[in-house]
Design a protein around this motif. Structure first.
Motif, PDB file in Angstrom:
ATOM      1  N   LEU A  46       0.829  -1.214   0.000  1.00  0.00           N
ATOM      2  CA  LEU A  46       0.000   0.000   0.000  1.00  0.00           C
ATOM      3  C   LEU A  46       0.858   1.256   0.000  1.00  0.00           C
ATOM      4  CD1 LEU A  46      -2.832   1.239   0.163  1.00  0.00           C
ATOM      5  CD2 LEU A  46      -2.661   1.092   2.658  1.00  0.00           C
ATOM      6  N   LEU A  47       1.892   1.262   0.843  1.00  0.00           N
ATOM      7  CA  LEU A  47       2.770   2.431   0.912  1.00  0.00           C
ATOM      8  C   LEU A  47       3.523   2.642  -0.392  1.00  0.00           C
ATOM      9  CD1 LEU A  47       4.229   2.082   4.541  1.00  0.00           C
ATOM     10  CD2 LEU A  47       2.622   3.820   3.706  1.00  0.00           C
ATOM     11  N   ALA A  48       4.068   1.564  -0.950  1.00  0.00           N
ATOM     12  CA  ALA A  48       4.835   1.671  -2.194  1.00  0.00           C
ATOM     13  C   ALA A  48       3.935   2.118  -3.349  1.00  0.00           C
ATOM     14  CB  ALA A  48       5.490   0.328  -2.521  1.00  0.00           C
ATOM     15  N   ALA A  49       2.742   1.552  -3.416  1.00  0.00           N
ATOM     16  CA  ALA A  49       1.815   1.903  -4.497  1.00  0.00           C
ATOM     17  C   ALA A  49       1.340   3.350  -4.352  1.00  0.00           C
ATOM     18  CB  ALA A  49       0.622   0.952  -4.493  1.00  0.00           C
ATOM     19  N   THR A  50       1.078   3.770  -3.119  1.00  0.00           N
ATOM     20  CA  THR A  50       0.626   5.145  -2.890  1.00  0.00           C
ATOM     21  C   THR A  50       1.688   6.152  -3.308  1.00  0.00           C
ATOM     22  OG1 THR A  50      -0.783   4.436  -1.046  1.00  0.00           O
ATOM     23  CG2 THR A  50      -0.225   6.779  -1.168  1.00  0.00           C
ATOM     24  N   TRP A  51       2.941   5.881  -2.945  1.00  0.00           N
ATOM     25  CA  TRP A  51       4.028   6.791  -3.305  1.00  0.00           C
ATOM     26  C   TRP A  51       4.200   6.870  -4.830  1.00  0.00           C
ATOM     27  CZ3 TRP A  51       6.535  10.798  -1.996  1.00  0.00           C
ATOM     28  CH2 TRP A  51       7.769  11.107  -2.555  1.00  0.00           C
ATOM     29  N   THR A  52       4.121   5.725  -5.487  1.00  0.00           N
ATOM     30  CA  THR A  52       4.242   5.697  -6.946  1.00  0.00           C
ATOM     31  C   THR A  52       3.109   6.474  -7.613  1.00  0.00           C
ATOM     32  OG1 THR A  52       5.309   3.516  -6.860  1.00  0.00           O
ATOM     33  CG2 THR A  52       4.355   4.181  -8.968  1.00  0.00           C
ATOM     34  N   GLU A  53       1.890   6.262  -7.119  1.00  0.00           N
ATOM     35  CA  GLU A  53       0.731   6.945  -7.709  1.00  0.00           C
ATOM     36  C   GLU A  53       0.769   8.448  -7.451  1.00  0.00           C
ATOM     37  OE1 GLU A  53      -2.642   7.811  -9.728  1.00  0.00           O
ATOM     38  OE2 GLU A  53      -1.534   5.911  -9.733  1.00  0.00           O
ATOM     39  N   LEU A  54       1.198   8.844  -6.252  1.00  0.00           N
ATOM     40  CA  LEU A  54       1.266  10.267  -5.946  1.00  0.00           C
ATOM     41  C   LEU A  54       2.242  11.003  -6.857  1.00  0.00           C
ATOM     42  CD1 LEU A  54       1.136  10.287  -2.035  1.00  0.00           C
ATOM     43  CD2 LEU A  54      -0.633  11.088  -3.617  1.00  0.00           C
ATOM     44  N   LYS A  55       3.377  10.374  -7.179  1.00  0.00           N
ATOM     45  CA  LYS A  55       4.333  10.993  -8.084  1.00  0.00           C
ATOM     46  C   LYS A  55       3.723  11.188  -9.469  1.00  0.00           C
ATOM     47  CE  LYS A  55       7.660   8.017  -7.376  1.00  0.00           C
ATOM     48  NZ  LYS A  55       8.991   7.355  -7.515  1.00  0.00           N
ATOM     49  N   LEU A  56       3.010  10.171  -9.933  1.00  0.00           N
ATOM     50  CA  LEU A  56       2.329  10.278 -11.227  1.00  0.00           C
ATOM     51  C   LEU A  56       1.252  11.351 -11.194  1.00  0.00           C
ATOM     52  CD1 LEU A  56       1.876   6.485 -12.035  1.00  0.00           C
ATOM     53  CD2 LEU A  56       3.266   8.071 -13.349  1.00  0.00           C
ATOM     54  N   LEU A  57       0.499  11.363 -10.107  1.00  0.00           N
ATOM     55  CA  LEU A  57      -0.645  12.258  -9.989  1.00  0.00           C
ATOM     56  C   LEU A  57      -0.221  13.720  -9.990  1.00  0.00           C
ATOM     57  CD1 LEU A  57      -3.657  12.764  -9.438  1.00  0.00           C
ATOM     58  CD2 LEU A  57      -3.185  12.406  -7.011  1.00  0.00           C
ATOM     59  N   PHE A  58       0.733  14.061  -9.151  1.00  0.00           N
ATOM     60  CA  PHE A  58       1.114  15.473  -9.037  1.00  0.00           C
ATOM     61  C   PHE A  58       1.901  15.955 -10.252  1.00  0.00           C
ATOM     62  CE2 PHE A  58       0.062  14.698  -4.583  1.00  0.00           C
ATOM     63  CZ  PHE A  58      -0.688  15.838  -4.314  1.00  0.00           C
ATOM     64  N   LYS A 351      -6.096  -3.146 -11.724  1.00  0.00           N
ATOM     65  CA  LYS A 351      -5.796  -2.808 -10.336  1.00  0.00           C
ATOM     66  C   LYS A 351      -5.257  -1.389 -10.232  1.00  0.00           C
ATOM     67  CE  LYS A 351      -4.817  -7.572  -8.884  1.00  0.00           C
ATOM     68  NZ  LYS A 351      -3.788  -8.498  -8.355  1.00  0.00           N
ATOM     69  N   SER A 352      -4.402  -1.007 -11.154  1.00  0.00           N
ATOM     70  CA  SER A 352      -3.853   0.347 -11.142  1.00  0.00           C
ATOM     71  C   SER A 352      -4.942   1.387 -11.384  1.00  0.00           C
ATOM     72  CB  SER A 352      -2.764   0.490 -12.212  1.00  0.00           C
ATOM     73  OG  SER A 352      -1.669  -0.346 -11.933  1.00  0.00           O
ATOM     74  N   ALA A 353      -5.872   1.083 -12.296  1.00  0.00           N
ATOM     75  CA  ALA A 353      -6.966   2.015 -12.577  1.00  0.00           C
ATOM     76  C   ALA A 353      -7.815   2.243 -11.332  1.00  0.00           C
ATOM     77  CB  ALA A 353      -7.827   1.485 -13.718  1.00  0.00           C
ATOM     78  N   ALA A 354      -8.186   1.150 -10.672  1.00  0.00           N
ATOM     79  CA  ALA A 354      -9.001   1.266  -9.465  1.00  0.00           C
ATOM     80  C   ALA A 354      -8.246   1.993  -8.352  1.00  0.00           C
ATOM     81  CB  ALA A 354      -9.417  -0.127  -8.988  1.00  0.00           C
ATOM     82  N   PHE A 355      -6.964   1.680  -8.211  1.00  0.00           N
ATOM     83  CA  PHE A 355      -6.152   2.320  -7.160  1.00  0.00           C
ATOM     84  C   PHE A 355      -5.985   3.808  -7.440  1.00  0.00           C
ATOM     85  CE2 PHE A 355      -2.165   3.382  -4.959  1.00  0.00           C
ATOM     86  CZ  PHE A 355      -2.456   2.889  -3.693  1.00  0.00           C
ATOM     87  N   SER A 356      -5.817   4.172  -8.699  1.00  0.00           N
ATOM     88  CA  SER A 356      -5.684   5.583  -9.074  1.00  0.00           C
ATOM     89  C   SER A 356      -6.932   6.364  -8.698  1.00  0.00           C
ATOM     90  CB  SER A 356      -5.426   5.707 -10.577  1.00  0.00           C
ATOM     91  OG  SER A 356      -4.192   5.133 -10.936  1.00  0.00           O
TER      92      SER A 356
END
Length: 507
Positions: A46-58, A351-356
């Motif tokens: 969860l932590l690793a995925a959140t950090w990866t997604e936040l970088k993409l998002l911002f 999974k990535s779509a739902a997590f995003s």
């Protein structure tokens, strides 16, 4: 990659790699791997995925938010300058800015949004010369539309009176609106240029240009309103001039920049051919956005029908200005959500779509909660940034709790609309908007505001009910989405378009 083997296209793709083809394998594939790695403990995943997604998002949302907020600040500052001239001037600028200008803004931005899809497809297909043609086609079409809108601006006074606004406020608003006529044609050029650049992932230049123009706008507004004494018409003329400065600067960048040398090939007669088909596409793109943009303009127009409309309009305009400013953050996350979900579905990553969806919605909501808390803390003093009237300050303070609720809803609703766009649910959301906004929200607001004598707060509460209903429907639909099926639908679309060798919107 294949594109890098082409000696002609290589410089373009290296300086501006398309997000969907160049960056996606490294980033979203990594996110899918993290989410699918059951060997890792859940918290670690969860932590690793959140950090990866936040970088993409911002990386996506940051530049978009900056451009939207800076441009909005120009209109906001114009309203502030007008407000310090007096309550009547603030009401006039608010009605002209929110009731008339935003009508044109929503229509022109919606029609210009067709360029975003077309340019994105052409760039992804390496048909770089078509981006410049689409830019010119849209500019021609929006200029024609702007010419028709000019008549609404010219005759805005009788129109506002016909809608029930007082003659005094309508007359003052007309003076303000006349100065905004040049802005219509700046819209006609700016929105296609903006989408043309965004399709190539060129966002920073627009942000720099907008920031520099904002500083110049503040200086020119101060000189025109207070030093020269041009009043309302001076403030609106400066706003029009500022938009034209942005247009000219962006176009100069396109012509001179190495990054656009393959996508801008100069003016072409192709820009005036096939406009009828382009109009149909642009009109379809405008429907969903216009329904959203015009909704809260109805709130301002209804407030003008209340007893003592000047105070009601002043209070609402201040709240709407604050709401609009914070809404620019949500608009940036809306764009990011659309890109992230669309890219992940196209890449076959359910999974990535739902997590995003979860991450972008939570981040946007948390930011909106902070903004709502600040509004409540500053509720008794926030109006003095716009006007010195104590009566208006009290009215704004009374509306701030409703504003805070609206801010929190706007932390969710625009993001889910972006998710809907990424999944291809635009038609469904358009129907939802019609039902929730115009069949539920507007009648309920009118009932509370006029029949139950709740005034501006009642109108807003009723329309807030429509927004709440729409948000709940979008939450329900999103939580029930089968993302594996959405991936299959995306794959079917891609295969169908590939078989026909046609762009998406020509299918």
């Amino acid at each position: 990659m294949e594109s890098s083997r082409d000696g002609v296209d290589k410089p373009m793709l290296q300086s501006n790699p398309p997000l969907s083809s160049e960056r996606r394998p490294e980033t979203s594939g990594q996110l899918e791997s993290i989410l699918s790695d059951t060997r890792l403990p859940f918290c670690q995943r969860l932590l690793a995925a959140t950090w990866t997604e936040l970088k993409l998002l911002f990386r996506l949302a940051g530049p978009a938010v900056a451009v939207y907020m800076i441009n909005y600040l120009m209109s906001m500052s114009t309203q502030i300058f007008a407000g310090h001239l007096g309550n009547l001037e603030l009401a006039a600028a608010s009605l002209g800015n929110t009731g008339v200008q935003m009508f044109a803004y929503g229509l022109m931005l919606g029609m210009g949004s067709a360029v975003e899809t077309l340019c994105g497809q052409a760039f992804g297909a390496q048909k770089f010369e078509m981006l410049g043609i689409y830019l010119q086609k849209s500019t021609v079409l929006l200029t024609i539309t702007g010419f028709l809108l000019t008549f609404i601006y010219i005759f805005c006074k009788p129109i506002l009176i016909l809608l029930g606004e007082s003659s005094e406020i309508a007359s003052a608003a007309a003076i303000f609106v006349y100065g905004l006529i040049p802005q219509i044609y700046a819209y006609a050029a700016n929105f296609p240029i903006q989408k043309f650049l965004q399709a190539q992932s060129i966002v920073a230049p627009s942000a720099y240009i907008s920031a520099a123009t904002l500083l110049l706008h503040l200086l020119l507004s101060w000189v025109a309103v207070y030093k020269i004494g041009l009043g309302l018409v001076g403030s609106s003329l400066v706003l029009s001039l500022s938009w034209w400065i942005i247009v000219v600067a962006q176009f100069f960048y396109i012509v001179k920049s190495e990054k656009c040398k393959y996508t801008w090939g100069g003016f072409s007669l192709k820009a005036v051919s096939g406009l009828c088909g382009f109009f149909k596409l642009s009109a379809a793109s405008a429907v969903m956005l216009c329904l959203e943009t015009w909704y809260f303009q109805v709130l301002v127009l209804l407030a003008g029908l209340l007893e003592n409309p000047e105070v009601a309009l002043d209070a609402l305009s201040i709240c709407m200005t604050i709401l609009g400013f914070v809404f620019m953050i949500s608009v940036g996350f809306n764009a990011a959500a659309s890109v992230r979900v669309g890219n992940e579905l196209g890449a076959g990553h359910p999974k990535s779509a739902a997590f995003s969806v979860v991450v972008v919605t939570l981040v946007s909501f948390l930011i909106s909660v902070v903004a709502a808390a600040l509004v409540l803390v500053l509720r008794h003093v926030i109006s003095y940034a716009f006007t010195g009237g104590e009566t208006v300050a009290q009215a704004v303070s009374d509306l701030c709790p409703v504003l805070a609720i609206t801010l929190m809803l706007n932390g969710i609703q625009p993001v889910l609309s972006g998710v809907a766009v990424g999944c291809g649910w635009q038609a469904f959301v358009a129907y939802v908007n019609v039902g929730c906004y115009y069949i539920v929200g507007v009648p309920l607001g009118s009932l509370l505001g006029f029949y139950f004598k709740l005034g501006a707060k009642g109108i807003w509460l009723g329309m807030l009910g429509g927004t709440l209903m729409q948000t709940l429907i979008l939450i329900w639909v999103t939580t029930r989405t089968n993302w594996n099926k959405e991936v299959e639908k995306a794959r079917e679309r891609l295969e169908k378009w590939d078989d026909k060798k046609q762009p998406l919107l020509m299918d």
